[in-house]
Design a protein around this motif. Structure first.
Motif, PDB file in Angstrom:
ATOM      1  N   PRO A 126       0.812  -1.224   0.000  1.00  0.00           N
ATOM      2  CA  PRO A 126       0.000   0.000   0.000  1.00  0.00           C
ATOM      3  C   PRO A 126       0.846   1.274   0.000  1.00  0.00           C
ATOM      4  CG  PRO A 126      -0.701  -1.538   1.736  1.00  0.00           C
ATOM      5  CD  PRO A 126       0.601  -2.034   1.211  1.00  0.00           C
ATOM      6  N   GLY A 127       0.281   2.307  -0.630  1.00  0.00           N
ATOM      7  CA  GLY A 127       0.891   3.632  -0.612  1.00  0.00           C
ATOM      8  C   GLY A 127       0.078   4.594   0.228  1.00  0.00           C
ATOM      9  N   ASN A 128       0.625   5.787   0.462  1.00  0.00           N
ATOM     10  CA  ASN A 128      -0.021   6.726   1.380  1.00  0.00           C
ATOM     11  C   ASN A 128      -1.432   7.118   0.930  1.00  0.00           C
ATOM     12  OD1 ASN A 128       1.693   8.102  -0.648  1.00  0.00           O
ATOM     13  ND2 ASN A 128       0.821   9.968   0.173  1.00  0.00           N
ATOM     14  N   TRP A 129      -1.630   7.322  -0.389  1.00  0.00           N
ATOM     15  CA  TRP A 129      -2.941   7.742  -0.844  1.00  0.00           C
ATOM     16  C   TRP A 129      -3.952   6.601  -0.826  1.00  0.00           C
ATOM     17  CZ3 TRP A 129      -4.498  12.457  -0.706  1.00  0.00           C
ATOM     18  CH2 TRP A 129      -3.601  13.509  -0.901  1.00  0.00           C
ATOM     19  N   VAL A 188       5.693   5.597   5.105  1.00  0.00           N
ATOM     20  CA  VAL A 188       5.976   5.934   6.505  1.00  0.00           C
ATOM     21  C   VAL A 188       5.504   7.345   6.877  1.00  0.00           C
ATOM     22  CG1 VAL A 188       7.934   4.372   6.676  1.00  0.00           C
ATOM     23  CG2 VAL A 188       8.313   6.718   5.889  1.00  0.00           C
ATOM     24  N   TYR A 189       4.805   8.016   5.945  1.00  0.00           N
ATOM     25  CA  TYR A 189       4.433   9.406   6.193  1.00  0.00           C
ATOM     26  C   TYR A 189       2.937   9.612   6.426  1.00  0.00           C
ATOM     27  CZ  TYR A 189       8.786   9.629   3.496  1.00  0.00           C
ATOM     28  OH  TYR A 189      10.043   9.415   3.014  1.00  0.00           O
ATOM     29  N   VAL A 190       2.153   8.540   6.437  1.00  0.00           N
ATOM     30  CA  VAL A 190       0.699   8.704   6.440  1.00  0.00           C
ATOM     31  C   VAL A 190       0.222   9.491   7.663  1.00  0.00           C
ATOM     32  CG1 VAL A 190      -1.512   7.493   6.428  1.00  0.00           C
ATOM     33  CG2 VAL A 190       0.409   6.578   5.118  1.00  0.00           C
ATOM     34  N   ASP A 191       0.848   9.267   8.817  1.00  0.00           N
ATOM     35  CA  ASP A 191       0.384   9.990  10.003  1.00  0.00           C
ATOM     36  C   ASP A 191       0.887  11.431  10.036  1.00  0.00           C
ATOM     37  OD1 ASP A 191       2.999   9.514  10.601  1.00  0.00           O
ATOM     38  OD2 ASP A 191       2.605   8.161  12.276  1.00  0.00           O
ATOM     39  N   GLU A 199      -6.116   8.142  11.954  1.00  0.00           N
ATOM     40  CA  GLU A 199      -6.346   8.320  13.385  1.00  0.00           C
ATOM     41  C   GLU A 199      -7.410   7.357  13.894  1.00  0.00           C
ATOM     42  OE1 GLU A 199      -5.451  12.362  15.405  1.00  0.00           O
ATOM     43  OE2 GLU A 199      -7.606  12.272  15.094  1.00  0.00           O
ATOM     44  N   GLY A 200      -7.070   6.626  14.924  1.00  0.00           N
ATOM     45  CA  GLY A 200      -7.987   5.641  15.479  1.00  0.00           C
ATOM     46  C   GLY A 200      -8.052   4.356  14.684  1.00  0.00           C
ATOM     47  N   LYS A 201      -7.231   4.219  13.631  1.00  0.00           N
ATOM     48  CA  LYS A 201      -7.307   3.051  12.749  1.00  0.00           C
ATOM     49  C   LYS A 201      -5.968   2.338  12.599  1.00  0.00           C
ATOM     50  CE  LYS A 201     -10.537   5.982  10.304  1.00  0.00           C
ATOM     51  NZ  LYS A 201     -10.599   7.023   9.268  1.00  0.00           N
ATOM     52  N   TYR A 202      -4.937   3.092  12.248  1.00  0.00           N
ATOM     53  CA  TYR A 202      -3.666   2.448  11.895  1.00  0.00           C
ATOM     54  C   TYR A 202      -2.489   3.171  12.551  1.00  0.00           C
ATOM     55  CZ  TYR A 202      -6.964   1.334   8.172  1.00  0.00           C
ATOM     56  OH  TYR A 202      -8.074   0.981   7.481  1.00  0.00           O
ATOM     57  N   ARG A 203      -1.472   2.393  12.855  1.00  0.00           N
ATOM     58  CA  ARG A 203      -0.183   2.939  13.274  1.00  0.00           C
ATOM     59  C   ARG A 203       0.870   2.476  12.271  1.00  0.00           C
ATOM     60  NH1 ARG A 203      -0.825   4.962  18.388  1.00  0.00           N
ATOM     61  NH2 ARG A 203      -2.472   3.989  19.654  1.00  0.00           N
ATOM     62  N   PHE A 204       1.912   3.290  12.130  1.00  0.00           N
ATOM     63  CA  PHE A 204       2.912   3.009  11.101  1.00  0.00           C
ATOM     64  C   PHE A 204       4.303   2.962  11.715  1.00  0.00           C
ATOM     65  CE2 PHE A 204      -0.729   4.910   9.166  1.00  0.00           C
ATOM     66  CZ  PHE A 204      -0.901   4.177   8.004  1.00  0.00           C
TER      67      PHE A 204
END
Length: 594
Positions: A126-129, A188-191, A199-204
């Motif tokens: 997966p990618g950020n978008w 690694v930049y999604v957050d 937020e509230g869904k995934y950690r990276f």
């Protein structure tokens, strides 16, 4: 096509030395598709005459050329051509489900059938978008990944609540005669993007040691070679290649770089490639001879008249047209967020005298046009937006509604607010930190903030942290830190109520136009000003004594997106060869914010 294709490249050892033996077939062929950004059908793209790595185009007296190509039917045909001759492992880096009106109004689901039926990747990372549709519908990311036939790999993606990893870190595949460990690492930049994406869904996990750990685990399983597939930019990956000795080939993505010549990190004998933005197909052949891993590489730019471009796949064309057809009806009637699509995508909404594109770092004509449209709509002192770099190129002539959506495929509402000059300069300084940091692991994605055409910015890439913004002028006057300015921008999903346009500070007197999206504003501007005549004019430039900064790949060697400060007195520019090796990885902090 046969195994003795000497025309694509010569065989080399992983340290970059030519083997002197270009005969014979590869043991395994890897095809790399990345950053598709919703590209279903052919569209225009700009290609640059890079000093160290260039495509095989006739540039004439110019340093760039705009060509038409890409799309699922051409990708499918090229993959089928390779698969007829070789055992091909198709690796796909993300940013697939975003980037057009079709993906916007289907929350990305329109991409599933074309990808599954005609690209048929063996691995998807997966990618950020790919997380962006979470802003419209919680759980959409997982649904999209579940909808792919390919296994998902992401060694750094965790559930927000449980901290459990959502997908496998690596997989062992038999490709040709080789046992291959494929490691996957998502962006690694999604957050650092919109809160609604994660937020509230995934950690990276962000630590490059995760890449090395997964590669070592694959090694312990007895594989012959290890390849890493990510949606992380080229500078980060070059640094990781120097720090992670267990990976043989790294497939980078995210920064949309075209490595016509692969980057070879001699110290660790690791090859790094990136395969452009959807319309290109990267190919890496591997073979093992007398215990030595050897490679050759070619990046196919699938332009419609290209030497290596086949005829489009007819079945894929049929699938794509079926997906796109509802968007070309007289009143498509799609709705999402603040947006409504009530005209066909081929509706002409304006004209341009010069080509529009934004594959640039500091400034692009398109982003300036976008900000001018926002400023005109709200009649503000200035406008500010991301320096996004994805999107098609528009040749001189008509501009269609569908082309506009490739530049801003989001249905978030436009907004305005009031900010102090100090807030605006602090915000710009933070973006310069993100992009000119000498530490590639801290670098984000290669775009600084862009403004309306009445704003001029001078930067110093060689200055120390916090001092890289030399001057910012509005209407020719230096910005006053104690003065207030009205600012046009948009609202990102999930941001605090007074935080507009990813500026990261609270605006005053906020007004949000809930029923108006950026595309509406651009159409309005084009209607009043066509034909538009935009080009890069030096609105954001380095200081005369402040080192240099590439705006496009034509301005210097790659990585095109470069850290700005070197490690030797802050004078020379940081290039690939200067990225250091030997980072000592700490034991903790792998899920830290930056």
């Amino acid at each position: 096509m046969n195994g003795n294709e000497t025309s694509i490249a010569e065989w080399k050892s992983l340290d970059g030395d030519a083997t002197g033996d270009d005969a014979g077939a590869p043991d395994a062929v890897f095809a790399h598709v990345s950053d598709l950004h919703g590209q279903l059908s052919p569209r225009h793209q700009v290609y640059y005459d890079n000093q160290t790595s260039r495509p095989d185009f006739d540039f004439g007296d110019d340093d760039r050329v705009v060509e038409r190509g890409g799309g699922i039917p051409l990708l499918a045909a090229k993959l089928d051509e390779l698969r007829e001759s070789y055992d091909v492992c198709t690796l796909m880096s993300g940013d697939t489900f975003h980037g057009s009106a079709v993906t916007t109004y289907t929350d990305g689901r329109a991409m599933l059938a074309p990808i599954n039926e005609h690209v048929a990747p063996d691995v998807y990372v997966p990618g950020n978008w790919d997380y962006s549709n979470e802003a419209a519908e919680d759980g959409n990311f997982v649904e999209l990944m579940d909808g792919l036939d390919a296994p998902i790999l992401a060694n750094n993606l965790y559930d927000w609540e449980t901290d459990e990893r959502l997908y496998d870190a690596y997989s062992v595949l038999e490709v040709g005669g080789l046992s291959v460990g494929v490691v996957g690492m998502t962006n690694v930049y999604v957050d650092r993007m919109a809160p609604a994406f994660y937020e509230g869904k995934y950690r990276f996990g962000k630590h490059p040691a995760l890449l090395e750990e997964s590669a070592q685990a694959a090694r312990e399983d007895g594989v012959d070679v290890v390849v890493a597939v990510t949606e992380i930019g080229l500078p980060w990956m070059v640094q990781a290649a120097k720090d992670c000795a267990s990976v043989d080939v790294m497939f980078s993505a995210h920064t949309h770089e075209y490595t016509y010549d692969p980057i070879v990190v001699e110290e660790t004998e690791t090859v790094v490639v990136e395969s452009g933005m959807g319309e290109a197909l990267g190919r890496v052949d591997l073979r093992v001879r007398d215990g030595e891993v050897q490679f050759r590489h070619h990046l196919y730019c699938l332009t419609e008249d290209g030497e290596h471009t086949p005829e489009p796949d007819a079945d894929a064309e049929e699938t794509v047209e079926a997906v796109r057809a509802p968007f070309f009806e007289s009143d498509p009637g799609f709705e999402r967020g603040a947006g409504t699509l009530d005209r066909p995508l081929d509706a002409v909404v304006g004209r341009t005298e010069k080509p529009l594109y934004r594959q640039s770092f500091l400034e692009s004509a398109w982003n300036t046009l976008f900000n001018d449209a926002l400023q005109a709509h709200f009649d503000t002192d200035l406008a500010v937006s991301h320096g996004f770099r994805y999107g098609t190129a528009i040749p001189p002539g008509d501009i269609t509604l569908g082309q506009l959506y490739t530049f801003f495929p989001m249905t978030t509402p436009v907004a305005r607010g009031v900010a102090y000059g100090q807030q605006l300069t602090n915000h710009m300084e933070e973006f310069l930190e993100d992009n000119f940091t000498p530490y590639p692991y801290d670098q984000e994605d290669g775009r600084v903030r862009n403004f309306s055409s009445n704003v001029e910015v001078t930067v110093d890439p060689t200055a120390k942290r916090g001092r890289r913004l030399v001057e910012m002028r509005i209407d020719g006057e230096p910005i006053d830190p104690e003065e207030t300015y009205s600012v046009a921008t948009f609202r990102r999903p999930g941001d605090p109520e007074r935080d507009l346009g990813n500026c990261g500070f609270p605006f005053r007197d906020v007004e949000v136009e809930e029923g108006t999206i950026p595309i509406d504003v651009i159409v309005e501007y084009l209607d009043d000003h066509s034909p538009v005549d935009y080009e890069v004019t030096g609105l954001i430039e380095p200081a005369d004594d402040g080192g240099r900064a590439q705006n496009t790949p034509a301005d210097g060697p790659y990585p095109f997106i470069q850290p700005g400060v070197d490690y030797q007195a802050g004078e020379a520019y940081c290039e690939t060869s200067m990225i250091p090796r030997g980072n000592a990885f700490p034991e903790d902090g792998r899920n830290r914010k930056r």
